[in-house]
Design an enzyme around this catalytic site. Structure first.
Site, mmCIF file in Angstrom:
data_model
loop_
_atom_site.group_PDB
_atom_site.id
_atom_site.type_symbol
_atom_site.label_atom_id
_atom_site.label_comp_id
_atom_site.label_asym_id
_atom_site.label_seq_id
_atom_site.Cartn_x
_atom_site.Cartn_y
_atom_site.Cartn_z
ATOM 1 N NE ARG A 324 -4.172 0.111 1.882
ATOM 2 C CZ ARG A 324 -5.359 0.541 1.443
ATOM 3 N NH1 ARG A 324 -5.572 1.830 1.250
ATOM 4 N NH2 ARG A 324 -6.321 -0.311 1.206
ATOM 5 C CD GLU A 727 -6.852 3.169 6.840
ATOM 6 O OE1 GLU A 727 -5.950 2.431 7.267
ATOM 7 O OE2 GLU A 727 -7.504 2.925 5.801
#
Length: 778
Positions: A324, A727
């Site tokens: 990621r 997030e």
């Protein structure tokens, strides 16, 4: 059955797109919220404490536990030999994460045994009496300067699009550099804890402070050698998690369950804060090497990047975390030619794990360094460089992993924030201030965020929910998502209230338990509301469809004339109070319970090829931050922050704003004051609030303006067209790092790139000031 009750109400209370307090807010402030350590302990409860290693990489030469067993109150001591199943809690199936180290320890603080005693203090004191000798080996604590031949924990990922070597060679300008990005401890207010109660036969009930009850269920069964159906895991709320309870809770739950089944008594395991910090994984720190080609207009032609991550002794989630990081190295910028490679380095430190953003923040920080390098090399305002490189229309809308960006709104967000924050005028004022201020220097930066939403492990993008409607019209809601303070429970309850058109007070929120909703995914990847909200709505829709069929059959009206109105149901020209309508349906033997399910559409990912659509959509935002630094001490103050963030059509504006504000402050801590430091022996020295500095209330920006984009609506059919919010706001804090960098750069008249690596502690800021002055010859 006709009722006049509340037939004139025009709107329910607590539906979607409505501000509503967190369901436990009043309990939080009154101290009434029940956490695991508050659960009344059954008579005979035993307490467990872990014995941790005191070497970073060594064979266990001898381990004498007799003094431990002889200590007051000790019932037994558990080691690897006492595990009836498999001595492993690795979440990815690599069998590299033992419950108890058996022959070799791989990091300082690795669990070797567990003491079971009558009281926690007895267990804690007894654990310190172990007599262990080690045969030490060389330990790798940090990412090596040359990581090309380092031992790795998982297969690296490579992303590539375009002719990278050709783009770099032909670019008018080119530069190379290296950046170090620090890690971060989760510092949840409620530490790791598990409370296990043995049942008959193989059964065990485990209260676990976990984001992933189904994984804990599987791990407990794995360790005890019993099937998952014998294990029930329950969690009503956590006192914070931030990714630190996605896999790290496995060990504590398994040891508590092992103690409970071994003794036949309820068992609780709660480590001290120091041991919690020493023994549990953290945000990955990275060393990023970059090679960038660009032109005098600030347009990027090509990039080649290597992200080497300190992963710790085992794989844990380091594969998807480092993956990621690459997915977000582009941030909001189109890179015509891009190559990026991960190096997930094995080190003799605690195995690093998930943390809010899951590698994305580190990837983004590395990408923003590229923008800064280009800006200082060309003399352009970094904001101008950012805008010139934004994703746009085809062909400038394809990511390095070959996903087309279809929902790009970053240019509008940045333009609006640039205006509302008065960025240009303040930047000029700051330049004037700095010219007349020899000691205090100010800086400003406006940075964007584009964050992909979905688990990159495609199978995790599913959720289940269970909804019961009782005869009095009250509703019982259960789903696989966990509540860690983020407001997931109240948002999903609002979805259910909206579906039935009843007041939210009629919806009972219940603890997450594997006994009600099986095979759940972790509450992570910002997907909690997206997944569980849709699953809950699916369950409601099933029940509503049955109720419509019932009304059609009983009253002889077409289905379109059965309408759910606020706290009532209209059937033809009649209206029934919702409880009366439900009672009538029950009497007609209509099933008033449903298990809902949802899986995210469209997503796919081929890791070997480095291609796919790993994300369902993107969330966007931008922040402008202004800081003042003291060039004599390196100390600084965040003066003002302006945020404009995209949450689509917000389900709950109050909850979403709280997530934006909290995420920003936590991100600011990571990039400024939170420093993890291991000594040469591999001991974590920053293992308590005395040495590890999370932001204080006084570190909050003096002026903190937070707005949500009021015109955004998710282009994908997510739950009520909302967007994830857990997030993405974390990375808005990158603006603080770049504002500090801007302030530092002023000591050399903005002619030299400061290359200020995070965490930008006061010491780091002061070092950068001295370095730039020396380079500038001033």
């Amino acid at each position: 059955m006709y009722s006049e009750a509340r037939t004139t109400a025009l709107k329910i209370t607590g539906g979607v797109h409505e501000k509503r307090a967190h369901d436990s807010a009043h309990k939080h402030v009154a101290g009434e919220a029940v956490y695991i350590d508050d659960i009344v302990e059954p008579t005979g409860t035993v307490h467990v404490y872990l014995g941790l290693s005191e070497a970073a990489h060594a064979d266990i030469a001898t381990m004498n536990l007799e003094p431990v067993k002889a200590a007051p109150g000790v019932i037994c001591v558990l080691t690897a030999g006492d595990v009836p199943g498999v001595n492993d809690v690795a979440p990815t199936g690599q069998a590299d994460d033992p419950v108890f180290a058996e022959k070799r320890v791989m990091f300082y603080g690795q669990p070797m045994f567990a003491v079971v005693a009558e009281t926690r203090e007895q267990a804690r004191h007894a654990a310190a009496k172990a007599e262990v000798t080690y045969s030490k080996h060389d330990a790798l604590i940090d990412i090596p300067d040359d990581s090309s031949n380092a031992d790795i924990v998982v297969t690296p990922l490579k992303l590539e699009r375009g002719e990278v070597d050709n783009a770099l060679e032909k670019a008018p300008r080119r530069l190379k550099g290296r950046m170090a990005i620090g890690g971060q401890d989760h510092f949840y207010l409620e530490g790791q804890i598990a409370f296990a109660i043995p049942g008959e036969d193989d059964d065990v009930l485990v209260y676990s402070s976990t984001q992933h009850p189904s994984e804990v269920q599987h791990m407990v069964g794995h360790v005890l050698g019993i099937p998952s159906n014998a294990v029930t895991v329950e969690i009503r709320r956590m006192g914070g998690a931030f990714g630190g309870k996605e896999t790290q809770s496995n060990l504590f739950a398994c040891v508590a369950a092992l103690a409970a089944k071994t003794t036949g008594r309820a068992a609780k395991l709660r480590p001290d804060r120091d041991d919690d910090m020493v023994a549990t994984g953290k945000r990955h720190d990275f060393v990023v090497d970059y090679d960038i080609g660009f032109d005098d207009d600030g347009k990027i032609h090509g990039v080649d990047m290597i992200y080497a991550g300190r992963c710790g002794f085992s794989a844990d989630l380091s594969g998807p975390v480092t993956d990621r990081a690459l997915f977000h190295m582009d941030n909001c910028y189109y890179l015509p030619a891009a190559r990026a490679i991960t190096r997930p380095v094995r080190t003799n430190t605690v195995s690093n794990t998930a943390y809010r953003g899951f590698g994305g923040p580190q990837g983004m920080v590395g990408g923003e360094r590229l923008i800064e390098e280009v800006a200082y090399a060309t003399g352009l305002d970094p904001l101008e460089v950012r805008k010139r490189n934004f994703y746009g229309d085809a062909p400038r809308n394809v990511t390095p992993y070959h996903q087309t960006v279809e929902d790009n709104i970053i240019a509008r967000i940045v333009d609006e924030l640039e205006t509302s924050s008065d960025y240009a005028a303040r930047r000029e004022a700051i330049r004037s201030f700095n010219a007349d201020s020899p000691v205090l220097k100010r800086g400003i930066a406006l940075t964007p965020v584009k964050f992909g939403i979905s688990f990159t492990a495609t199978w995790y993008n599913q959720a289940g929910a269970l909804v019961h409607v009782y005869q009095d019209g009250s509703v019982h809601l259960n789903h696989g998502g966990t509540e860690m303070g983020q407001g997931l429970y109240v948002k999903v309850a609002q979805v259910v209230a909206e579906a039935f058109q009843i007041d939210a007070e009629m919806v009972k929120i219940t603890a997450t338990t594997t006994a009600k909703v099986p095979n759940t995914s972790a509450t992570a990847a910002s997907s909690g509301t997206d997944l569980n909200g849709m699953a809950a709505k699916n369950a409601c829709d099933q029940i509503k469809a049955r109720l419509v069929d019932f009304a059609v059959e009983k009253h002889g009206v077409p289905a379109e004339q059965v309408v759910f109105l606020p706290n009532r149901v209209r059937v033809g020209n009649q209206e029934f109070a919702f409880p009366d309508f439900i009672k009538d349906a029950y009497m007609a033997r209509v099933q008033l319970s449903a298990a809902g399910f949802y899986k995210t559409p469209k997503i796919h990912w081929d890791r070997d090829a480095g291609r796919g659509r790993p994300f369902y959509y993107f969330a966007y935002g931008a922040a402008a931050s202004e800081v003042t630094i003291d060039t004599l001490t390196g100390e600084y103050q965040v003066e003002r922050v302006d945020i404009l963030h995209d949450v689509g059509r917000s389900i709950n504006d109050a909850i979403d704003r709280g997530q934006v504000e909290g995420g920003f402050i936590q991100g600011m801590g990571w990039l400024t004051t939170e420093e993890l430091w291991w000594d040469a022996e591999g001991r974590l020295r920053t293992h308590a609030p005395s040495t590890y500095k999370i932001p204080l209330a006084s570190d909050r920006p003096k002026v903190f303006n937070v707005d949500l984009v009021d015109w955004s609506s998710n282009i994908e059919p997510t739950i009520h067209r909302s967007k994830a919010v857990g997030e993405p706001p974390f990375m808005l804090a990158i603006s603080v790092l770049h504002a500090l960098s801007d302030a530092v750069a002023s000591v050399a008249d903005h002619k030299i790139c400061p290359r200020l690596d995070p965490p930008a502690t006061p010491e780091a800021v002061l070092d950068a000031v001295y370095r730039l002055r020396a380079e500038a010859g001033s």
